[in-house]
Design an enzyme around this catalytic site. Sequence first.
Site, short mmCIF file in Angstrom:
data_model
loop_
_atom_site.label_atom_id
_atom_site.label_comp_id
_atom_site.label_asym_id
_atom_site.label_seq_id
_atom_site.Cartn_x
_atom_site.Cartn_y
_atom_site.Cartn_z
CD GLU A 144 -12.49 -28.58 -3.98
OE1 GLU A 144 -13.32 -29.62 -3.38
OE2 GLU A 144 -12.90 -27.45 -3.94
CG HIS B 205 -14.53 -33.79 -4.31
ND1 HIS B 205 -15.83 -33.36 -4.37
CD2 HIS B 205 -14.19 -32.71 -3.53
CE1 HIS B 205 -16.37 -32.26 -4.07
NE2 HIS B 205 -15.03 -31.81 -3.38
CG HIS C 187 -14.33 -30.31 1.35
ND1 HIS C 187 -13.63 -29.07 1.06
CD2 HIS C 187 -14.73 -30.50 0.65
CE1 HIS C 187 -13.79 -28.80 -0.02
NE2 HIS C 187 -14.47 -29.72 -0.61
C1 LIG Z 1 -18.83 -26.66 -3.82
C2 LIG Z 1 -17.64 -26.10 -4.60
C3 LIG Z 1 -16.41 -26.58 -4.73
C4 LIG Z 1 -15.92 -26.62 -3.22
O1 LIG Z 1 -15.49 -25.70 -2.99
O2 LIG Z 1 -15.74 -27.65 -2.45
C5 LIG Z 1 -16.62 -28.29 -5.14
O3 LIG Z 1 -16.35 -29.05 -4.42
S1 LIG Z 1 -17.43 -28.29 -6.48
C6 LIG Z 1 -17.72 -30.05 -6.77
C7 LIG Z 1 -18.36 -30.61 -8.16
N1 LIG Z 1 -17.16 -30.21 -9.31
C8 LIG Z 1 -16.29 -31.16 -9.91
O4 LIG Z 1 -16.59 -32.20 -9.45
C9 LIG Z 1 -15.47 -30.63 -10.97
C10 LIG Z 1 -14.46 -31.84 -11.18
N2 LIG Z 1 -15.24 -32.81 -11.65
C11 LIG Z 1 -15.42 -33.15 -13.32
O5 LIG Z 1 -15.11 -32.29 -13.93
C12 LIG Z 1 -16.08 -34.39 -13.53
O6 LIG Z 1 -17.01 -34.79 -12.30
C13 LIG Z 1 -15.22 -35.67 -13.81
C14 LIG Z 1 -14.04 -35.65 -12.73
C15 LIG Z 1 -14.66 -35.31 -15.22
C16 LIG Z 1 -16.25 -36.81 -13.99
O7 LIG Z 1 -17.11 -36.60 -14.81
P1 LIG Z 1 -17.92 -37.41 -15.52
O8 LIG Z 1 -18.96 -36.70 -16.23
O9 LIG Z 1 -18.33 -38.75 -14.27
O10 LIG Z 1 -16.97 -38.32 -16.62
P2 LIG Z 1 -16.66 -39.60 -16.83
O11 LIG Z 1 -18.11 -40.33 -16.97
O12 LIG Z 1 -15.87 -39.35 -18.43
O13 LIG Z 1 -15.74 -40.19 -15.86
C17 LIG Z 1 -14.36 -40.52 -16.17
C18 LIG Z 1 -13.78 -41.57 -15.49
O14 LIG Z 1 -13.62 -41.09 -13.90
C19 LIG Z 1 -14.41 -41.83 -13.14
N3 LIG Z 1 -14.89 -41.01 -12.22
C20 LIG Z 1 -15.90 -39.95 -12.43
N4 LIG Z 1 -16.05 -39.26 -11.21
C21 LIG Z 1 -15.17 -39.89 -10.32
C22 LIG Z 1 -15.01 -39.44 -8.76
N5 LIG Z 1 -15.67 -38.38 -8.26
N6 LIG Z 1 -14.34 -40.22 -8.32
C23 LIG Z 1 -13.73 -41.28 -8.97
N7 LIG Z 1 -13.73 -41.57 -10.34
C24 LIG Z 1 -14.63 -40.80 -10.92
C25 LIG Z 1 -15.56 -42.32 -13.97
O15 LIG Z 1 -16.10 -43.71 -13.44
C26 LIG Z 1 -14.91 -42.72 -15.25
O16 LIG Z 1 -14.01 -43.82 -14.99
P3 LIG Z 1 -14.21 -45.35 -16.10
O17 LIG Z 1 -15.49 -45.62 -16.24
O18 LIG Z 1 -13.35 -46.10 -15.39
O19 LIG Z 1 -13.43 -44.46 -17.33
CO LIG Z 2 -15.22 -29.81 -2.59
#
Ligand SMILES: CC[C@@H](C(=O)O)C(=O)SCCNC(=O)CCNC(=O)[C@H](O)C(C)(C)COP(=O)(O)OP(=O)(O)OC[C@H]1O[C@@H](n2cnc3c(N)ncnc32)[C@H](O)[C@@H]1OP(=O)(O)O
Ligand SMILES: [Co+2]
Length: 134
Positions: A130, A79, A7
């Site tokens: 993912e 994602h 997905h």
């Molecule tokens: C429904 C269940 C399951 C399924 O079966 O499909 C799911 O899909 S659950 C979906 C929700 N769960 C998750 O997303 C878990 C994993 N994600 C995380 O742990 C966090 O989202 C993260 C990735 C650690 C980011 O969290 P955030 O609070 O935004 O952290 P930061 O602000 O420190 O971000 C770090 C850095 O990464 C960039 N970022 C964040 N999210 C994304 C993204 N989705 N795509 C691309 N980049 C992302 C963020 O902009 C920061 O970048 P810089 O500012 O340049 O450092």
């Molecule tokens: Co998902």
Amino acid sequence: MIGRLNHVAIAVPDLASATDTYRTMLGAEVSESQALPEHGVTVVFITLPNTKIELLEPLGEGSPIAAFLERNGAGGMHHICYEVDDILAARDHLASSGARVLGDGEPKIGAHGKPVLFLHPKDFNGTLVELEQV
Ligand SMILES: CC[C@@H](C(=O)O)C(=O)SCCNC(=O)CCNC(=O)[C@H](O)C(C)(C)COP(=O)(O)OP(=O)(O)OC[C@H]1O[C@@H](n2cnc3c(N)ncnc32)[C@H](O)[C@@H]1OP(=O)(O)O
Ligand SMILES: [Co+2]
């Protein structure tokens, strides 16, 4: 190692509104919503002929997508989920290759009842990845 595209996920500020948009404007078949408190999101799935679209909104305090939506007020691509045969073997290979596996490294059960893991976006060209074991 990675197989089919399972997905593509779009984070949205309002799941009901996004669902209505997909149903009425795009004629999409949208599932009932699933609240997944262990993931901090509520999701719906749109079934396409060749893959699925996951629409997700934050659920509860500390949702992992809250900051993303603060940065992207209208929502956005969140994602991409690839299928793998053996998620633990994939995790171990990725970790030994220097990729950051998010959370405590142990797979959680995802929306499809299968084990899932997430890999840090900074290790995959700015894309949150993912993995789902099928
Ligand atoms: C429904 C269940 C399951 C399924 O079966 O499909 C799911 O899909 S659950 C979906 C929700 N769960 C998750 O997303 C878990 C994993 N994600 C995380 O742990 C966090 O989202 C993260 C990735 C650690 C980011 O969290 P955030 O609070 O935004 O952290 P930061 O602000 O420190 O971000 C770090 C850095 O990464 C960039 N970022 C964040 N999210 C994304 C993204 N989705 N795509 C691309 N980049 C992302 C963020 O902009 C920061 O970048 P810089 O500012 O340049 O450092
Ligand atoms: Co998902």
